[in-house]
Structures are given as C-alpha cells and as structure tokens.
Design an enzyme around this catalytic site. Structure first.
Site, PDB file in Angstrom:
ATOM      1  N   CYS A   1       7.193  47.252  24.909  1.00  0.00           N
ATOM      2  CA  CYS A   1       7.598  46.131  25.747  1.00  0.00           C
ATOM      3  C   CYS A   1       7.813  44.957  24.795  1.00  0.00           C
ATOM      4  O   CYS A   1       6.866  44.512  24.132  1.00  0.00           O
ATOM      5  CB  CYS A   1       6.503  45.828  26.766  1.00  0.00           C
ATOM      6  SG  CYS A   1       6.812  44.355  27.775  1.00  0.00           S
TER       7      CYS A   1
ATOM      8  N   ARG B   1      12.527  42.336  32.688  1.00  0.00           N
ATOM      9  CA  ARG B   1      11.469  41.756  33.516  1.00  0.00           C
ATOM     10  C   ARG B   1      11.554  40.232  33.566  1.00  0.00           C
ATOM     11  O   ARG B   1      11.561  39.566  32.530  1.00  0.00           O
ATOM     12  CB  ARG B   1      10.098  42.184  32.974  1.00  0.00           C
ATOM     13  CG  ARG B   1       8.915  41.667  33.789  1.00  0.00           C
ATOM     14  CD  ARG B   1       7.612  42.342  33.338  1.00  0.00           C
ATOM     15  NE  ARG B   1       7.748  43.776  33.474  1.00  0.00           N
ATOM     16  CZ  ARG B   1       7.512  44.636  32.487  1.00  0.00           C
ATOM     17  NH1 ARG B   1       7.129  44.215  31.308  1.00  0.00           N
ATOM     18  NH2 ARG B   1       7.671  45.929  32.700  1.00  0.00           N
TER      19      ARG B   1
ATOM     20  N   CYS C   1       1.910  27.835  23.268  1.00  0.00           N
ATOM     21  CA  CYS C   1       0.788  28.537  23.896  1.00  0.00           C
ATOM     22  C   CYS C   1      -0.427  27.661  24.173  1.00  0.00           C
ATOM     23  O   CYS C   1      -0.937  26.971  23.285  1.00  0.00           O
ATOM     24  CB  CYS C   1       0.369  29.719  23.032  1.00  0.00           C
ATOM     25  SG  CYS C   1      -0.859  30.765  23.839  1.00  0.00           S
TER      26      CYS C   1
END
Length: 323
Positions: free
Chosen positions: A189, A261, A60
């Site tokens: 999600c 997704r 990240c």
C-alpha cells in the site's frame, strides 16, 4: 488491455492536460474493466502507538519536534486493539490497518505483540495492513508469516520535493523498505499527500514512479493535507477538489488494478465531490471517526452516502479482474 509498467512523464502530462470530462470518462472506462463500479473497499485505521515520533515530517502531528496537541502515548494493549478491530468489522470494514508512530520497526516486545495482534485480527476473516515505519527483510518475512496481508509505506511525493518535507530519512530508505516488502510477497500500500506545497509535476512524478514499478502497488491512498496546528505546514493552502479528482483519474489510468483510496481530507468533501472521485476510479475509503490523529467522516454519513449512491462494500481478499 494490458497492464503497463513503461509509462513516461510526457504521457502523464498529456493525461493531465486533457479536458476534465474527457479525463474522467477515460478513467471510468478503465475502472469498469477491472473493478465493479459500485463496489468500495471500506478500511479502518487504528493508531496502536500514537505520538512521540522522532521523525521531522512537516505535515505530521505525531512528530516530537513540533508543539501540537498530540502527546506520546504508550502502545495499546492486545485486548484494546482487538476490541477496536471487532468494532470496525461490525461497522463494515473488511481491511483493518494498524498504525504506529515509529521511525522503524525494532525487535523486541512491541514487535512480538504486533505479530500476535495480526494473527488475531486475521483470524476474524479480514485483511490486515500495518504501517510501522521502515523495516528489514527478516521483519517483513515475520509479518507475512503472522498473516499480514498488506503493508503501508507511503512515498508522499516526488523524490526532489520529498527532501523539503522530511530530512530524517531519505527517499531511498523508503524504496528499500518497499523492496523488502515485495521480496516477502506482502501486498504493498503506497501513496501520497496532495497540498504540501508541491506542484502538479511532483504529483505526476509520484504516479510515474508507482506506475513503473512491477508489480504496481496493490493499493494507493491519496491524501489531501490536513493542516495541523503546530506543524510547519499548518498554514498551507488546501488543494482544490478538482485537482484531487484529476489525480485520482490519472492514478486509475496508470494503475488499473490498484485500489485507489480516498484517505485523509475526505471529511471536508460533499457527497457530490466524493461521487466524482468514485466515478474517476477511486474505490476505497477509510471509515471511522478518526484517521490516526485527525477527524474523519462520521460512520452514519458514510452509510447515507452508500445508500444515496447505491454503493456496496467490497469483500475481503477480492482481487481485481484479470481482463
């Protein structure tokens, strides 16, 4: 076809070992049973609080522990977030996702502001999703009451590999947050990242965990690692598109009703490669110029792809078929 929650790792291994065409065909048959083949959910991700995160996630750019180009910024104002959300909706998004670089949700003014933002965007007729880090049961309840549709909380990879990527929180911390979300009746999600140095069994173990949860996550983002300069994973090799498609196909088979997704990493994919992902069961994308801190496929390119492939945009709040 019944929805299963009793998958085994051996069964997922059998799927992984199938010839590519056979696997894609099997996934496509299941996809067509529960979803419209040409329908894609378009999501937009807004980074409402960027940088300065205390976590040590090795992938990240927003971690304060690494020397990256991303610097800590104050939280966006209500007006600025609402402006960006309206712009995304105008460009076709039916789900607006709000991301904050926090380890966990804390009580106070920022959280109260987010509740107001959720109410405002929900009133525009779209699904609102947040990813704000770990939270407790009362916070999940308040988010639900504000109108939040879904909450993103990725598990990233298998439990055993997770501890080599992140040490500032545990896998159980993530699972505890998922439990709070389920108890509050928020849609979940939850997905993963491919290409952090894990092997294919780590990917299958993540899908096994998601596939044995009851209910399954409502949406499952699949990310290809974006190698961020300054992070420990900046030199990591990119996972092949064939592996990505194989994982998408297995995800569709194991999670028939979930939205699968294509998330980070789509910018480097051709229309043909994305078409194979859609054929294998992917039915959602992130649209917009940026995903938190990394570049994403330009809007005009996505519009061209939709026209070329005859795709249409999924409306908000539409559920998968019960068949």
């Amino acid at each position: 076809m019944s929805i299963r929650h009793d998958w085994t790792l051996e069964e997922l291994q059998v799927l992984y070992d199938l010839p590519f065409i056979e696997l894609v065909s099997k996934a496509n048959q299941i996809h067509s049973r529960f979803h419209e083949l040409s329908e894609i959910q378009v999501c937009s991700l807004i980074s409402i609080k960027t940088g300065g995160c205390q976590e040590d996630c090795k992938y990240c750019a927003q971690s304060s522990r690494y020397q990256t180009s991303i610097k800590a910024q104050p939280m966006m104002t209500f007006e600025a977030v609402l402006r960006d959300a309206k712009s995304a909706i105008k460009q076709g998004a039916t789900r607006v996702c709000l991301g904050a670089a926090w380890r966990e949700v804390r009580e106070g003014k920022p959280f109260e502001e987010i509740l107001k933002i959720i109410e405002a965007i929900t009133s525009l007729g779209v699904e609102v999703c947040c990813t704000l880090g770990m939270l407790n049961a009362s916070q999940a309840k308040r988010l639900k009451e504000a109108g939040l549709y879904a909450y993103n909380h990725n598990l990233d990879t298998s439990e055993k590999f997770y501890k080599t990527i992140i040490t500032t929180r545990t896998y159980q911390d993530r699972l505890d947050t998922l439990s709070h979300l389920e108890n509050s009746k928020l849609s979940i999600c939850c997905g993963g990242i491919l290409g952090m140095g894990e092997d294919y069994m780590d990917r299958l173990e993540l899908l096994l965990l998601l596939g044995t949860r009851n209910p399954h996550p409502e949406s499952v983002p699949i990310n290809r690692l974006s190698q961020i300069p300054g992070t420990p994973l900046e030199g990591q090799s990119k996972v092949s598109v064939w592996e990505l498609i194989r994982i998408v196909a297995i995800a569709r088979i194991v999670l028939p009703k979930s939205m699968i997704r294509l998330a980070c990493g789509r910018i480097g994919m051709s229309y043909e490669e994305q078409a194979l992902c859609f054929l294998s069961g992917a039915n959602s994308i992130f649209a917009g110029e940026k995903l938190l801190t990394v570049a994403n496929t330009p809007i005009d390119k996505d519009e061209e792809m939709f026209q070329l492939l005859g795709l249409k945009k999924k409306t908000a709040f539409k559920k998968a078929s019960k068949s």
